[in-house]
Design an enzyme around this catalytic site. Structure first.
Site, PDB file in Angstrom:
ATOM      1  N   ALA A   1       0.324  71.729  77.425  1.00  0.00           N
ATOM      2  CA  ALA A   1       0.034  72.101  76.035  1.00  0.00           C
ATOM      3  C   ALA A   1      -1.151  73.063  75.980  1.00  0.00           C
ATOM      4  CB  ALA A   1      -0.254  70.849  75.211  1.00  0.00           C
TER       5      ALA A   1
ATOM      6  N   LYS B   1       3.935  62.351  66.797  1.00  0.00           N
ATOM      7  CA  LYS B   1       5.004  61.458  67.248  1.00  0.00           C
ATOM      8  C   LYS B   1       5.172  61.522  68.770  1.00  0.00           C
ATOM      9  CE  LYS B   1       9.713  60.321  65.854  1.00  0.00           C
ATOM     10  NZ  LYS B   1      10.757  60.720  64.878  1.00  0.00           N
ATOM     11  N   THR B   2       5.306  62.743  69.302  1.00  0.00           N
ATOM     12  CA  THR B   2       5.483  62.844  70.754  1.00  0.00           C
ATOM     13  C   THR B   2       4.201  62.415  71.472  1.00  0.00           C
ATOM     14  OG1 THR B   2       4.922  65.200  70.688  1.00  0.00           O
ATOM     15  CG2 THR B   2       7.250  64.638  70.644  1.00  0.00           C
TER      16      THR B   2
ATOM     17  N   ASN C   1       1.559  67.068  68.154  1.00  0.00           N
ATOM     18  CA  ASN C   1       2.644  66.410  67.426  1.00  0.00           C
ATOM     19  C   ASN C   1       2.369  64.920  67.523  1.00  0.00           C
ATOM     20  OD1 ASN C   1       5.075  64.843  67.048  1.00  0.00           O
ATOM     21  ND2 ASN C   1       6.263  66.734  67.170  1.00  0.00           N
TER      22      ASN C   1
ATOM     23  N   PHE D   1       5.896  62.930  86.674  1.00  0.00           N
ATOM     24  CA  PHE D   1       4.774  62.043  87.009  1.00  0.00           C
ATOM     25  C   PHE D   1       4.016  62.457  88.255  1.00  0.00           C
ATOM     26  CE2 PHE D   1       8.299  59.279  85.281  1.00  0.00           C
ATOM     27  CZ  PHE D   1       7.879  59.363  83.966  1.00  0.00           C
TER      28      PHE D   1
ATOM     29  N   GLN E   1       3.928  59.535  74.243  1.00  0.00           N
ATOM     30  CA  GLN E   1       3.340  59.767  75.564  1.00  0.00           C
ATOM     31  C   GLN E   1       2.329  58.685  75.904  1.00  0.00           C
ATOM     32  OE1 GLN E   1       3.840  61.944  78.073  1.00  0.00           O
ATOM     33  NE2 GLN E   1       2.742  63.784  77.516  1.00  0.00           N
TER      34      GLN E   1
ATOM     35  N   GLY F   1      -0.986  63.915  78.826  1.00  0.00           N
ATOM     36  CA  GLY F   1       0.053  63.376  79.696  1.00  0.00           C
ATOM     37  C   GLY F   1      -0.359  62.185  80.531  1.00  0.00           C
ATOM     38  N   GLU F   2      -1.613  62.117  80.918  1.00  0.00           N
ATOM     39  CA  GLU F   2      -1.969  61.126  81.929  1.00  0.00           C
ATOM     40  C   GLU F   2      -2.970  60.076  81.474  1.00  0.00           C
ATOM     41  OE1 GLU F   2      -1.666  62.938  85.822  1.00  0.00           O
ATOM     42  OE2 GLU F   2      -1.721  64.894  84.874  1.00  0.00           O
TER      43      GLU F   2
HETATM   44 MO1  MOS Z   1       0.610  64.772  87.095  1.00  0.00          MO
HETATM   45  S1  MOS Z   1       0.328  63.303  88.503  1.00  0.00           S
HETATM   46  O1  MOS Z   1      -0.538  65.952  87.596  1.00  0.00           O
HETATM   47  O2  MOS Z   1       2.201  65.347  87.340  1.00  0.00           O
END
Ligand code: MOS
Length: 736
Positions: free
Chosen positions: A510, A631-632, A629, A240, A636, A702-703
């Site tokens: 990714a 599912k992942t 994917n 994170f 996320q 991711g974010e």
């Molecule tokens: Mo993210 S806050 O760039 O690990």
């Protein structure tokens, strides 16, 4: 499983069985022979000089050494900054007796067992000559300064068009201040390092988002060659952002191991996660929006003050979404920093976008009410067909489709506009929405793919899996690119002995590592075909390489029936066959703006008597490019949304204004959402393939999940109650 169309499939995590059976080893689960245990001692005053008497502790049972500023080796680089990369990360390395914040490492106690080290650390005789500390954000902001750069390198101030003229021309102007508190990441796996010297070579098992970053920083800090440091971390229990940098405990573990001549394991306790390893800065954001009667924005101003440490600047880029989200010809953004005697803040999931989008998405909602418009209509009225602050075209953007699909799923058309107009018995019901956004980034990455005798494939890259799916999606990308089944592929990561990859941060793993894996596997496929057609023992001998391909582990002629299995071919070679792949962004990075977007709709219920608040449901649809994917990816985004609920309703590191210590430095009092707080969450994606950004077509996920959620919830709370909460978190005391 057949290989065609593998990318995108919701296959199960390939690392799942290792995790549920306990075979996945995290950094602190490595036990070099004769390992000793180090425990950090943190300062208990926010400013001053430390004095440490190690006498009594040194003779306690099992104690092997006590590192303090009196006895730690003098490091080659003097001064407290520029130990990067990431550039400028200031570390507390016991080089002097200065204390800059409460919770700063001042000593390391090493003992035979963790319990002995813990007891000795508690009994260490530490005194201070204290100095006045700055612990008031309000006082510090009156002498705020302009940072050189924002996190991720953008300029702190930007003007486009003529903002004064734009605001003068507006029919409606709103101006408000939004605040967000200090927060701390708290991945379930805390920071931890095992340091093991073998002569002058150092191996670190470290909980990190960036094995090669740790290697660089540690070698530079200790003044040893980078080749002499190896960093290993096959599994990460959440990062994170706090594990994106190398903090002092990593170097301290190496120094301790050197001092006691034994491997040393140093793991932070949960309270130690609040201070010496970063956190999200507090922000105060003034937003001025001007619009014509028809809702078109004529001018916008966003002025941000966030906190940093007296030790170093870190500027949360809250103005980034304002520069990109809505079409407006005239804008001005500024960012300033207020210095406090606290640890250095850092990137925390969707840094800038999470905090900044709360402010701008709340302000848009306020403007919609001032104009008497629907909040979604207002956003569509100001839809940005190009990036407003730069004029650059988007590499790809499907936000319009997100808005319409999410609105339909949610039932937005049934909303009545007036606050307090929707009810369910004693509950006030509120519906709110917001836009989610996070930029698309990628960096240089490399991978190597090796076909082994027997037909299995080993693919390697020095990237990381934070628990998010890197192992799985890289396996899918490799299998599809090579033409073999996923079961044949083993992907290995988390080691600086492997080809280099960037930090697993900024949502770019990714998009950065994927193309490198793809290139390595395509090169390997071509190599295998070339070997086959050149080999007299092959049924494909004599054919042109372009006339053959690999399907499901077989090298096959495109016409006719000639074929041989990859394992037969490799079996005839002396060893396996290997190919390398590199990938990096090109000119498109300068010519296009790349951003992911999403539409987030939230329903809240507020008990009219008690102000009890529940987020009943969230519907969100994202434009993130191609999904690797399903599912992942969904997992996320759901996780990001849950964190968005935490940011909206609970998270707040409470700083004691007298002593500079966080009073809720534990997971009992630092509240995060629990199962009872998380009700219905619906996540979907629009179909998209961003080939301009990256050959895989995906921008990273991711974010973005956390962004938009605090704004949507705050807007729903206003709709339910008529109360506009501009200060996160939205706790009950603010609603009563
Ligand atoms: Mo993210 S806050 O760039 O690990």
């Amino acid at each position: 499983m057949i290989h065609t169309g593998l990318i995108g499939r919701p296959i199960d995590r390939v690392d799942g069985p290792y995790k549920v059976t306990g075979r996945a080893r995290y950094a602190a689960e490595f036990f070099p022979p004769d390992v000793a245990y180090g425990v950090l001692v943190l300062s208990t005053v926010p400013s001053g000089q430390v004095r440490i008497d190690t006498g009594t502790v040194r003779s306690m049972p099992g104690v092997l050494g006590v590192l303090t500023h009196d006895n730690v080796a003098s490091l080659p680089q003097k001064g407290r900054s520029a130990y990067g990369p990431p550039a400028g990360r200031t570390m507390s390395l016991l080089q002097d007796d200065e204390v800059h914040y409460n919770g700063e490492p001042v000593a390391v106690v090493v003992a035979e067992t963790f319990e002995q080290a813990t007891e000795a650390a508690a009994k260490l005789d530490v005194t201070y000559v204290t100095r006045a500390a700055q612990l008031s954000f309000d006082a510090a902001k009156s002498v705020a300064h302009k940072p050189e750069k924002l996190a991720r390198g953008t300029e702190p101030d930007l003007n486009w068009g003529d903002v004064d003229a734009g605001l003068r021309a507006a029919d409606v102007v709103i101006e408000n201040v939004y605040t967000t508190p200090m927060e701390h990441h708290n991945p379930i796996e805390p920071h931890g390092t095992v340091a093991h010297w073998e002569n002058d070579r150092l191996t670190l098992y470290d909980a990190t988002q960036y094995v090669s970053g740790v290697r660089q920083t540690v070698s530079k800090t200790l003044g040893i060659e980078v080749e002499k440091v190896r960093v290993i971390d096959p599994y990460v229990g959440g990062g994170f952002g706090c594990k994106g940098s190398t903090w002092s405990h990593v170097v301290l573990a190496a120094l301790a191991a050197k001092q006691v001549q034994r491997p040393v394991k140093l793991v932070l306790s949960r309270p130690q996660m609040f201070g010496p390893v970063g956190g999200r800065p507090q922000t105060e954001q003034r937003l001025v929006l001007g619009a014509a009667r028809d809702g078109k924005l004529t001018g916008l101003r966003h002025a941000v003050i966030s906190h940093t440490s007296v030790m170093e600047d870190f500027a949360e880029a809250c103005t980034n979404p304002t520069r990109s989200l809505y079409a407006c010809a005239n804008g001005a953004v500024t960012q300033r920093l207020a210095k406090l005697n606290v640890g250095v803040p850092t990137f925390q999931r969707a840094p800038g976008e999470s905090t900044g989008s709360f402010a701008i998405e709340s302000a848009l909602d306020e403007l919609a009410y001032a104009l008497g418009m629907d909040p979604l209509d207002l956003r569509l009225r100001n839809y940005a067909e190009a990036e407003p602050s730069t004029g650059k075209p988007w590499s790809s953007k499907q936000l319009r489709a997100c808005y319409s699909l999410a609105a339909e799923r949610f039932g937005w058309a049934r909303r009545t506009r007036e606050p307090r107009s929707m009810r369910d018995g004693r509950w006030l019901v509120g519906w709110g929405m917001a836009t989610a956004t996070y930029p698309g980034h990628r960096m240089t990455a490399s991978a190597v793919a090796r076909m082994l005798p027997g037909g299995n494939v080993l693919v390697q890259s020095g990237t990381q899996d934070l628990g998010t799916g890197t192992y799985t999606i890289m396996t899918q990308i490799a299998a599809q690119s090579l033409g073999v089944a996923v079961e044949r592929v083993r992907f290995v990561l988390g080691d600086t002995a492997l080809p280099q990859a960037p930090v697993s941060g900024g949502s770019m793993t990714a998009a950065s590592v994927g193309p490198a894996v793809q290139n390595a596997c395509v090169a390997l496929r071509d190599k295998l075909i070339a070997l086959s057609v050149a080999d007299p023992a092959s049924p494909l001998h004599g054919r042109a390489a372009v006339d053959a391909t690999i399907e499901n582990g077989w090298i096959v002629a495109r016409e006719g029936s000639a074929r041989e299995s990859v394992s037969d071919l490799v079996g005839r070679q002396r060893s396996g066959v290997e190919a390398r792949g590199d990938a990096k962004p090109g000119e498109e990075e300068k010519q296009f703006a790349s951003r992911s977007f999403g539409a987030v709709f939230a329903e809240v219920r507020v008990d009219e008597q008690t102000a009890m608040l529940q987020v009943q449901r969230i519907s969100a649809v994202y434009s993130v490019g191609k999904v690797m994917n399903e599912k992942t990816a969904r997992s996320q985004l759901e996780g990001g949304i849950v964190w968005g609920l935490g940011m909206a309703l609970f998270e707040h590191s409470v700083l004691d204004p007298r002593y500079g210590r966080f009073v809720n430095a534990n997971l009992a009092e630092y509240h995060v959402p629990v199962n009872a707080d998380v009700r219905k969450i619906e996540v979907d994606f629009v179909t998209e393939d961003d080939q301009v950004f990256n050959p895989l077509g995906g921008r990273g996920i991711g974010e973005i999940g956390i962004t938009g959620v605090p704004g949507a919830v705050a807007n729903a709370v206003f709709h339910a109650t008529g109360k506009r909460i501009r200060d996160l978190p939205i706790t009950l005391d603010k609603l009563i």
